[in-house]
Design an enzyme around this catalytic site. Structure first.
Site, mmCIF file in Angstrom:
data_model
loop_
_atom_site.group_PDB
_atom_site.id
_atom_site.type_symbol
_atom_site.label_atom_id
_atom_site.label_comp_id
_atom_site.label_asym_id
_atom_site.label_seq_id
_atom_site.Cartn_x
_atom_site.Cartn_y
_atom_site.Cartn_z
ATOM 1 N N CYS A 1 55.484 3.917 23.571
ATOM 2 C CA CYS A 1 54.217 3.300 23.188
ATOM 3 C C CYS A 1 54.176 2.963 21.704
ATOM 4 O O CYS A 1 53.638 1.920 21.320
ATOM 5 C CB CYS A 1 53.057 4.197 23.589
ATOM 6 S SG CYS A 1 52.889 4.309 25.394
ATOM 7 N N CYS B 1 53.687 8.151 22.441
ATOM 8 C CA CYS B 1 55.079 8.536 22.643
ATOM 9 C C CYS B 1 55.982 7.476 22.006
ATOM 10 O O CYS B 1 55.498 6.472 21.462
ATOM 11 C CB CYS B 1 55.371 8.662 24.142
ATOM 12 S SG CYS B 1 55.387 7.069 25.006
ATOM 13 N N GLU C 1 48.339 3.045 26.676
ATOM 14 C CA GLU C 1 48.522 2.071 25.596
ATOM 15 C C GLU C 1 49.134 0.772 26.115
ATOM 16 O O GLU C 1 48.703 -0.324 25.737
ATOM 17 C CB GLU C 1 49.452 2.629 24.498
ATOM 18 C CG GLU C 1 48.944 3.888 23.836
ATOM 19 C CD GLU C 1 49.509 5.168 24.423
ATOM 20 O OE1 GLU C 1 49.779 6.099 23.638
ATOM 21 O OE2 GLU C 1 49.680 5.247 25.657
ATOM 22 N N HIS D 1 51.706 3.745 30.905
ATOM 23 C CA HIS D 1 50.923 4.521 29.940
ATOM 24 C C HIS D 1 49.670 3.746 29.535
ATOM 25 O O HIS D 1 49.654 2.514 29.572
ATOM 26 C CB HIS D 1 51.751 4.813 28.685
ATOM 27 C CG HIS D 1 52.812 5.841 28.890
ATOM 28 N ND1 HIS D 1 53.338 6.571 27.858
ATOM 29 C CD2 HIS D 1 53.450 6.280 30.015
ATOM 30 C CE1 HIS D 1 54.254 7.406 28.312
ATOM 31 N NE2 HIS D 1 54.343 7.236 29.624
#
Length: 156
Positions: free
Chosen positions: A88, A85, A57, A55
């Protein structure tokens, strides 16, 4: 942090989301700012790397930790185009980021208020969270990407 600075940094994250979309990745982008300067950038790489943790992040947190030589990103701010999410959000707390600014809300898996708010749970570190910065363009790039993807996978 002025509104102009917030918009500038979110626009930089949006550029990374666009890059992700061009590569066939879900269009999310992130930048980490320290002392008013971008020190790390990230975008989704799950498809390319076939790694669930790819992801935006996570990519940015990894890069910022290398740049600063520490996993503690205490005085850093994260700008990300999509509400974090669960994974993260946990990484953001563990990295000790000071603030998170996100663009589009994620009604399916957003953990900064949409589905739940992980940042309000008792934890070893408190992160300030602000959502809805450039919400429309951040959401538009996601809607467009997934609309195009559905067209390619839906038989006529």
């Amino acid at each position: 942090m002025s509104q102009d600075e917030q918009l500038f940094f979110m626009n930089e994250a949006l550029k990374l989301a666009e890059k992700a979309a061009e590569l066939g990745e879900a269009p999310a982008g992130a930048v980490i700012v320290y002392n008013g300067e971008i020190i790390a950038r990230g975008y989704n790489t799950r498809e390319k790397d076939q790694v669930a943790t790819g992801h935006a992040e996570i990519m940015a947190i990894r890069e910022a930790s290398k740049v600063l030589g520490s996993w503690r990103l205490i005085d850093c701010d994260l700008y990300v185009t999509l509400e974090p999410c669960l994974m993260c959000a946990g990484a953001i707390i563990q990295a000790r980021l000071k603030r998170v600014f996100f663009g589009a809300f994620d009604p399916k898996s957003g953990m900064a208020g949409s589905v739940a708010n992980v940042f309000l749970l008792p934890a070893n570190h408190h992160v300030e969270v602000t959502g809805g910065i450039l919400e429309e363009p951040c959401g538009d790039i996601l809607r467009s990407f997934f609309s195009e993807r559905r067209k390619k996978t839906t038989p006529e």
